[in-house]
Design an enzyme around this catalytic site. Sequence first.
Site, PDB file in Angstrom:
ATOM      1  N   SER A 142      -0.431  15.915  48.030  1.00  0.00           N
ATOM      2  CA  SER A 142      -1.006  15.257  49.217  1.00  0.00           C
ATOM      3  C   SER A 142      -1.952  14.126  48.822  1.00  0.00           C
ATOM      4  CB  SER A 142      -1.699  16.264  50.141  1.00  0.00           C
ATOM      5  OG  SER A 142      -2.868  16.765  49.556  1.00  0.00           O
ATOM      6  N   ASN A 143      -2.646  14.268  47.696  1.00  0.00           N
ATOM      7  CA  ASN A 143      -3.478  13.147  47.230  1.00  0.00           C
ATOM      8  C   ASN A 143      -2.602  11.972  46.807  1.00  0.00           C
ATOM      9  OD1 ASN A 143      -6.506  13.618  47.144  1.00  0.00           O
ATOM     10  ND2 ASN A 143      -5.725  15.573  46.386  1.00  0.00           N
ATOM     11  N   ARG A 201      -2.244  20.819  34.305  1.00  0.00           N
ATOM     12  CA  ARG A 201      -2.153  21.089  32.862  1.00  0.00           C
ATOM     13  C   ARG A 201      -3.424  20.572  32.194  1.00  0.00           C
ATOM     14  NH1 ARG A 201       1.085  24.685  31.381  1.00  0.00           N
ATOM     15  NH2 ARG A 201       1.048  23.865  29.267  1.00  0.00           N
ATOM     16  N   HIS A 238     -11.324  16.424  41.600  1.00  0.00           N
ATOM     17  CA  HIS A 238     -11.617  17.852  41.419  1.00  0.00           C
ATOM     18  C   HIS A 238     -12.304  18.360  42.687  1.00  0.00           C
ATOM     19  CE1 HIS A 238     -12.410  21.509  39.210  1.00  0.00           C
ATOM     20  NE2 HIS A 238     -13.631  21.486  39.719  1.00  0.00           N
ATOM     21  N   THR A 280     -12.672  12.813  30.443  1.00  0.00           N
ATOM     22  CA  THR A 280     -13.055  12.797  29.024  1.00  0.00           C
ATOM     23  C   THR A 280     -12.542  14.095  28.409  1.00  0.00           C
ATOM     24  OG1 THR A 280     -15.179  13.807  29.531  1.00  0.00           O
ATOM     25  CG2 THR A 280     -15.121  11.386  29.425  1.00  0.00           C
ATOM     26  N   GLU A 336     -14.022  16.767  27.736  1.00  0.00           N
ATOM     27  CA  GLU A 336     -14.566  18.000  28.314  1.00  0.00           C
ATOM     28  C   GLU A 336     -13.907  18.260  29.661  1.00  0.00           C
ATOM     29  OE1 GLU A 336     -18.829  19.578  29.999  1.00  0.00           O
ATOM     30  OE2 GLU A 336     -18.747  17.660  28.951  1.00  0.00           O
ATOM     31  N   LEU A 337     -13.340  19.443  29.861  1.00  0.00           N
ATOM     32  CA  LEU A 337     -12.594  19.744  31.091  1.00  0.00           C
ATOM     33  C   LEU A 337     -13.474  19.546  32.338  1.00  0.00           C
ATOM     34  CD1 LEU A 337      -9.950  20.934  32.380  1.00  0.00           C
ATOM     35  CD2 LEU A 337     -11.119  23.146  32.291  1.00  0.00           C
ATOM     36  N   ASP A 338     -13.016  18.691  33.243  1.00  0.00           N
ATOM     37  CA  ASP A 338     -13.749  18.372  34.479  1.00  0.00           C
ATOM     38  C   ASP A 338     -15.178  17.907  34.185  1.00  0.00           C
ATOM     39  OD1 ASP A 338     -11.503  19.102  36.039  1.00  0.00           O
ATOM     40  OD2 ASP A 338     -12.116  21.201  36.024  1.00  0.00           O
ATOM     41  N   GLU A 359     -10.859  14.271  50.236  1.00  0.00           N
ATOM     42  CA  GLU A 359     -10.188  13.867  48.985  1.00  0.00           C
ATOM     43  C   GLU A 359      -9.256  12.694  49.251  1.00  0.00           C
ATOM     44  OE1 GLU A 359      -8.440  16.872  46.458  1.00  0.00           O
ATOM     45  OE2 GLU A 359      -9.754  18.401  47.263  1.00  0.00           O
TER      46      GLU A 359
HETATM   47  C1  GRF Z   1      -6.586  19.071  45.207  1.00  0.00           C
HETATM   48  O1  GRF Z   1      -7.510  19.926  45.821  1.00  0.00           O
HETATM   49  C2  GRF Z   1      -7.195  18.429  43.991  1.00  0.00           C
HETATM   50  O2  GRF Z   1      -8.574  18.207  44.115  1.00  0.00           O
HETATM   51  C3  GRF Z   1      -6.959  19.456  42.929  1.00  0.00           C
HETATM   52  O3  GRF Z   1      -5.697  19.998  43.215  1.00  0.00           O
HETATM   53  C4  GRF Z   1      -5.405  19.829  44.612  1.00  0.00           C
HETATM   54  C5  GRF Z   1      -4.121  19.060  44.669  1.00  0.00           C
HETATM   55  O4  GRF Z   1      -3.638  18.945  45.958  1.00  0.00           O
HETATM   56  N1  GRF Z   1      -7.072  18.872  41.619  1.00  0.00           N
HETATM   57  P1  GRF Z   1      -2.416  17.944  46.254  1.00  0.00           P
HETATM   58  O5  GRF Z   1      -1.285  18.322  45.304  1.00  0.00           O
HETATM   59  O6  GRF Z   1      -2.903  16.555  46.027  1.00  0.00           O
HETATM   60  O7  GRF Z   1      -2.060  18.226  47.676  1.00  0.00           O
END
Ligand code: GRF
Length: 225
Positions: free
Chosen positions: A17-18, A95, A113, A145, A147-149, A178
């Site tokens: 969706s993003n 991943r 995130h 970077t 470091e994770l998130d 988002e």
């Molecule tokens: C979102 O909440 C994003 O922040 C996280 O995974 C989700 C992905 O959603 N990293 P979509 O696949 O973009 O709908």
Amino acid sequence: MSTAKTRLVILISGTGSNMEALIQAASSGAVSGEIVAVFSNRPDARGLDTARAAGIATEVVNHRDFADRESFDAELAARINSYAPDLVILAGFMRILTTAFVRQFHGRLMNIHPSLLPKYPGLHTHQRALEAGDCEAGATVHFVTEELDGGPAIVQAPVAVREGDTEQTLAERVLVLEHQIYPYAVELFCQGRLVINTQGVLLDDQLLPPGGISYPLQKPVRSEQ
Ligand code: GRF
């Protein structure tokens, strides 16, 4: 004189969706870059259909076909590089990437995130916010970077936690934001206004505060005239 568009590659693992919000923003002109390819590590990711329907090249690099993270990341990076991207956008890409991959795309690798980083890196962010009794949850767009998130924040959007919220209701409200902050951050990059350095993220040569730009914006961020 025409200037080349910023070349964007998006990595997904699921719904996308993003990614869809970015596709819409690119088609409306809210994002001036061009999405040149969408990659998934899962062949069944729903977002692949969305990308194909929008006429965007799709590629699957299935992590199950590789013996280890290093060989998967090496193939993924090689295939991504064949599109000569200016920016690689992680959009629900599930991943963990190796140091070699992250270093290769330093300063041009972004992630979104679903928490107000540095709170709750990793998984189950909304559940953890609810369990902690937080009054705010949210989302962060940041440069990646090693470091994770843990990379420096570009934009952060807080969302108030409501009485009776569940992980799902909270996730739904955060996702709405988002879809606004990711295209916004990507467009700042496309305009050449974002740079990462050892101290953090610079917007128009000014160091952003630790949480990045706060969204919704308090005042318009200066745009190039
Ligand atoms: C979102 O909440 C994003 O922040 C996280 O995974 C989700 C992905 O959603 N990293 P979509 O696949 O973009 O709908």
